[in-house]
Design an enzyme around this catalytic site. Structure first.
Site, mmCIF file in Angstrom:
data_model
loop_
_atom_site.group_PDB
_atom_site.id
_atom_site.type_symbol
_atom_site.label_atom_id
_atom_site.label_comp_id
_atom_site.label_asym_id
_atom_site.label_seq_id
_atom_site.Cartn_x
_atom_site.Cartn_y
_atom_site.Cartn_z
ATOM 1 N N LYS A 1 -1.532 -12.948 3.441
ATOM 2 C CA LYS A 1 -1.326 -12.973 2.133
ATOM 3 C C LYS A 1 0.125 -12.311 1.885
ATOM 4 C CE LYS A 1 -1.214 -11.101 -1.761
ATOM 5 N NZ LYS A 1 0.056 -11.144 -2.434
ATOM 6 N N GLY B 1 3.079 -2.018 2.370
ATOM 7 C CA GLY B 1 3.291 -1.947 0.958
ATOM 8 C C GLY B 1 3.247 -0.777 0.241
ATOM 9 N N SER B 2 3.168 -0.531 -0.922
ATOM 10 C CA SER B 2 3.174 0.694 -1.674
ATOM 11 C C SER B 2 1.849 1.589 -1.431
ATOM 12 C CB SER B 2 3.284 0.325 -3.134
ATOM 13 O OG SER B 2 1.872 -0.164 -3.570
ATOM 14 N N GLY C 1 -2.080 0.630 -0.866
ATOM 15 C CA GLY C 1 -2.558 1.048 0.506
ATOM 16 C C GLY C 1 -3.824 1.827 0.437
ATOM 17 N N GLU D 1 0.843 0.739 6.382
ATOM 18 C CA GLU D 1 2.126 1.398 6.644
ATOM 19 C C GLU D 1 2.575 1.425 5.164
ATOM 20 O OE1 GLU D 1 3.916 2.303 9.168
ATOM 21 O OE2 GLU D 1 5.298 2.831 7.637
ATOM 22 N N CYS E 1 11.348 0.759 4.068
ATOM 23 C CA CYS E 1 10.758 2.066 4.370
ATOM 24 C C CYS E 1 11.366 3.214 4.964
ATOM 25 C CB CYS E 1 9.138 1.588 4.689
ATOM 26 S SG CYS E 1 9.131 0.767 5.954
ATOM 27 N N GLU F 1 9.076 7.763 -3.820
ATOM 28 C CA GLU F 1 9.912 6.893 -3.105
ATOM 29 C C GLU F 1 10.600 5.844 -4.191
ATOM 30 O OE1 GLU F 1 7.894 3.677 -0.839
ATOM 31 O OE2 GLU F 1 9.543 3.867 0.956
HETATM 32 P P1 ADP Z 1 5.153 -3.827 -4.187
HETATM 33 O O1 ADP Z 1 5.181 -2.608 -5.090
HETATM 34 O O2 ADP Z 1 6.190 -3.638 -3.023
HETATM 35 O O3 ADP Z 1 4.971 -5.088 -4.535
HETATM 36 P P2 ADP Z 1 2.341 -3.695 -3.384
HETATM 37 O O4 ADP Z 1 1.740 -2.579 -2.553
HETATM 38 O O5 ADP Z 1 2.084 -3.750 -4.695
HETATM 39 O O6 ADP Z 1 4.034 -3.305 -3.087
HETATM 40 O O7 ADP Z 1 2.369 -5.085 -2.651
HETATM 41 C C1 ADP Z 1 2.186 -5.244 -0.840
HETATM 42 C C2 ADP Z 1 1.422 -6.369 -0.888
HETATM 43 O O8 ADP Z 1 0.042 -5.673 -1.232
HETATM 44 C C3 ADP Z 1 1.836 -7.592 -1.864
HETATM 45 O O9 ADP Z 1 1.285 -8.712 -0.619
HETATM 46 C C4 ADP Z 1 0.835 -7.607 -2.822
HETATM 47 O O10 ADP Z 1 0.288 -8.918 -3.163
HETATM 48 C C5 ADP Z 1 -0.556 -7.052 -2.234
HETATM 49 N N1 ADP Z 1 -1.483 -6.303 -3.327
HETATM 50 C C6 ADP Z 1 -1.272 -5.875 -4.192
HETATM 51 N N2 ADP Z 1 -2.297 -5.331 -4.870
HETATM 52 C C7 ADP Z 1 -3.259 -5.581 -4.170
HETATM 53 C C8 ADP Z 1 -4.706 -5.447 -4.210
HETATM 54 N N3 ADP Z 1 -5.094 -4.621 -5.168
HETATM 55 N N4 ADP Z 1 -5.241 -5.678 -3.181
HETATM 56 C C9 ADP Z 1 -4.981 -6.304 -2.099
HETATM 57 N N5 ADP Z 1 -3.569 -6.689 -2.109
HETATM 58 C C10 ADP Z 1 -3.070 -6.235 -2.970
#
Ligand code: ADP
Length: 492
Positions: free
Chosen positions: A174, A227-228, A232, A249, A283, A384
């Site tokens: 995904k 991701g964020s 996470g 991460e 990051c 960040e």
């Molecule tokens: P950013 O702020 O950089 O978009 P995110 O952490 O929101 O960082 O996104 C990183 C990944 O996690 C993306 O692929 C996003 O679609 C996915 N993501 C965001 N929210 C969720 C969630 N609730 N469950 C699973 N995956 C998610």
């Protein structure tokens, strides 16, 4: 208009969803690359089911055979390097040189993982008993979810998918909403490399919908996420309830410590490249420069000079040194943090606004921004930002530098500039980060060397290098008693 499709059970399928978004070039929003459909939860379940059904055969495929497919993928990636680099620059914004570098890293990682397929060894262990043989086997989990961000849209998926496949897992991938084109291309190359149907599945869509569906699916045994921190940690909590394995991460707030006895030009140059390379959207970006008072004024002068010389523009232009923010959300978020820095009393030395210029008005460009006299309690020193913003924190000596450098919830990477070997070793000993660099930027890493952080940055096994397969395998311990009879006086 190019509509990106999901790749499920070996087929390219257009989502039935009505929800869509445009994939836009952040250097010029008039350049529309394609349309992403936000897949449905049902489609996400279909991807997991395809991976689940493909697992048994893939697990039973000899590891070296699995490795050959990953090796073929590496060769195809190499052949497609320039095309993918251009695609990456167009949808994410980084410079072509940076995209080419990311592609090279991805090729290296895939090559490394392919080799690991011939080394998926357990160990034999001497038993306390005679006629007893003890050994371990590394086994795959089953279906693994790979959830990735937009900032390294080729390298991060490759450094998760390649080891997951080599270990014998099947994958549901995904990618981030903002980078569908590169995600599709990665899967096309795996398909061309001969990946059996269902072993790798791509589902495009919103994190809160398809991401949420995948991470809560009972068949998904392990989740590798980058991701964020907010996402996470939420994902970690959800997965913990059903005992799924998690590797996260997340954020970074990486410090560079600059001591008086260093090569100041090298320190300034490395800090600028660490802070503004990839537009600060990585990051490992340098976001805090912790500088001792004696050389702070001179260091700051050099930083400003270099920051103001940076050529901002479309990453596709070979003279560009810094591209745009990836999208409007990031663009606004960075400008918001610049306001916060001002309001909190930091001294804005350069940048701090949308980059002006005729060629820049249709993109999400921000000037390289430097704040001086930042203190550790300010939000710009703690949170960040993920953009081209550097904070200078002045300290009186090494001890204070270490207190400030470690005053962070994050712990990904760091660096020190000094010619004093004692300080180098003290720094390595005291710094609370998963990776550290001596007399070089906080950024950079190699395909065969572990990558990851401590504190709120990292959860689970390190990615890449000798630890790349740790997260993707379970250990099975085997005892073979070859006495053929019941043992007397069994100890435990
Ligand atoms: P950013 O702020 O950089 O978009 P995110 O952490 O929101 O960082 O996104 C990183 C990944 O996690 C993306 O692929 C996003 O679609 C996915 N993501 C965001 N929210 C969720 C969630 N609730 N469950 C699973 N995956 C998610």
């Amino acid at each position: 208009m190019n509509v990106y499709r999901n790749y499920i059970n070996g087929q390219w399928l257009e989502s039935a969803s009505e929800k869509t978004a445009l994939n836009i070039n952040p250097a010029d929003v008039r350049d529309i690359i394609g349309t992403v459909k936000f897949s449905t939860r049902g489609e996400a379940r279909g991807a997991v089911e395809a991976a689940y059904n493909a697992f048994k055969d893939w697990k039973n495929t000899p590891a070296p055979t699995r490795g050959k497919i990953v090796a073929r993928f590496a060769r195809l990636l190499e052949g497609d390097q320039e095309n993918l680099a251009r695609m990456l620059t167009r949808e994410e914004g980084k410079t072509l040189a940076e995209s080419r570098g990311e592609l090279q890293r991805s090729i290296n990682v895939a090559e490394f993982c392919a080799g690991e397929a011939r080394r998926l060894n357990g160990e034999t262990i001497q038993s306390e008993l005679s006629a007893n043989f003890a050994y371990t086997i590394k086994e795959p989990h089953g279906v693994v979810a790979v959830i990735t961000p937009w900032n390294f849209p080729v390298a991060i998926p490759v450094w998760k998918i390649a080891p997951a496949l080599v270990a014998g897992n099947t994958v549901v991938f995904k990618p981030a909403e903002a980078t569908p084109a590169t995600a599709v291309r990665i899967c096309e190359l795996f398909e061309a490399a001969g990946i059996p149907k269902g072993v790798l599945n791509l589902i495009l869509g919103a994190g809160a919908e398809v991401g949420d569906e995948i991470i809560n699916h009972a068949a998904v045994k392990a989740i590798s996420f980058t991701g964020s921190t907010a996402t996470g940690i939420k994902l970690y909590e959800q997965a913990a309830r059903r005992g799924a394995k998690v590797q996260c991460e997340m954020g970074g707030k990486n410090p560079v410590v600059v001591m008086k006895d260093c090569d100041l030009d090298l320190a300034a140059e490395s800090t600028v490249s660490g802070a503004f390379g990839s537009t600060g959207q990585r990051c490992t970006a340098t976001s805090r420069a912790v500088v001792v008072d004696q050389i702070a004024d001179e260091f700051v002068r050099k930083i400003i000079e270099k920051a103001e010389q940076m050529r901002i523009g479309d990453g596709a232009d070979s003279t560009t040194e810094m591209g745009p923010m990836v999208d409007e959300k990031q663009f606004r978020n960075v400008l918001k943090y610049i306001d916060i820095g001002r309001e909190d009393g930091a001294e804005l030395l350069t940048g701090g606004r949308r980059a002006p210029g005729e060629n820049l008005e249709n993109g999400y460009f921000i000037e390289p921004t430097v704040f001086d006299r930042v203190t550790s309690d300010m939000r710009i020193a703690q949170e960040e930002i993920f953009g081209p913003v550097l904070s200078i924190l002045r300290v009186k000596d090494f001890d204070e530098a270490m207190l400030v450098a470690n005053d962070s919830q994050y712990g990904l990477t760091s660096s020190i500039f000094t010619d004093d070997p004692n300080l180098i070793f003290r720094f390595v000993h005291e710094i609370e980060t998963g990776m550290t660099h001596i007399n070089s930027p906080t950024t950079g890493g190699e395909a065969h060397i572990p990558f990851g952080g401590v504190k709120m940055t990292g959860i689970g096994a390190r990615e890449q290098g000798s630890t790349a397969l740790d997260f993707y395998t379970e250990l099975k311990v085997v005892y073979v008693d070859y006495t053929g009879r019941k043992r007397e006086g069994n100890l435990y």
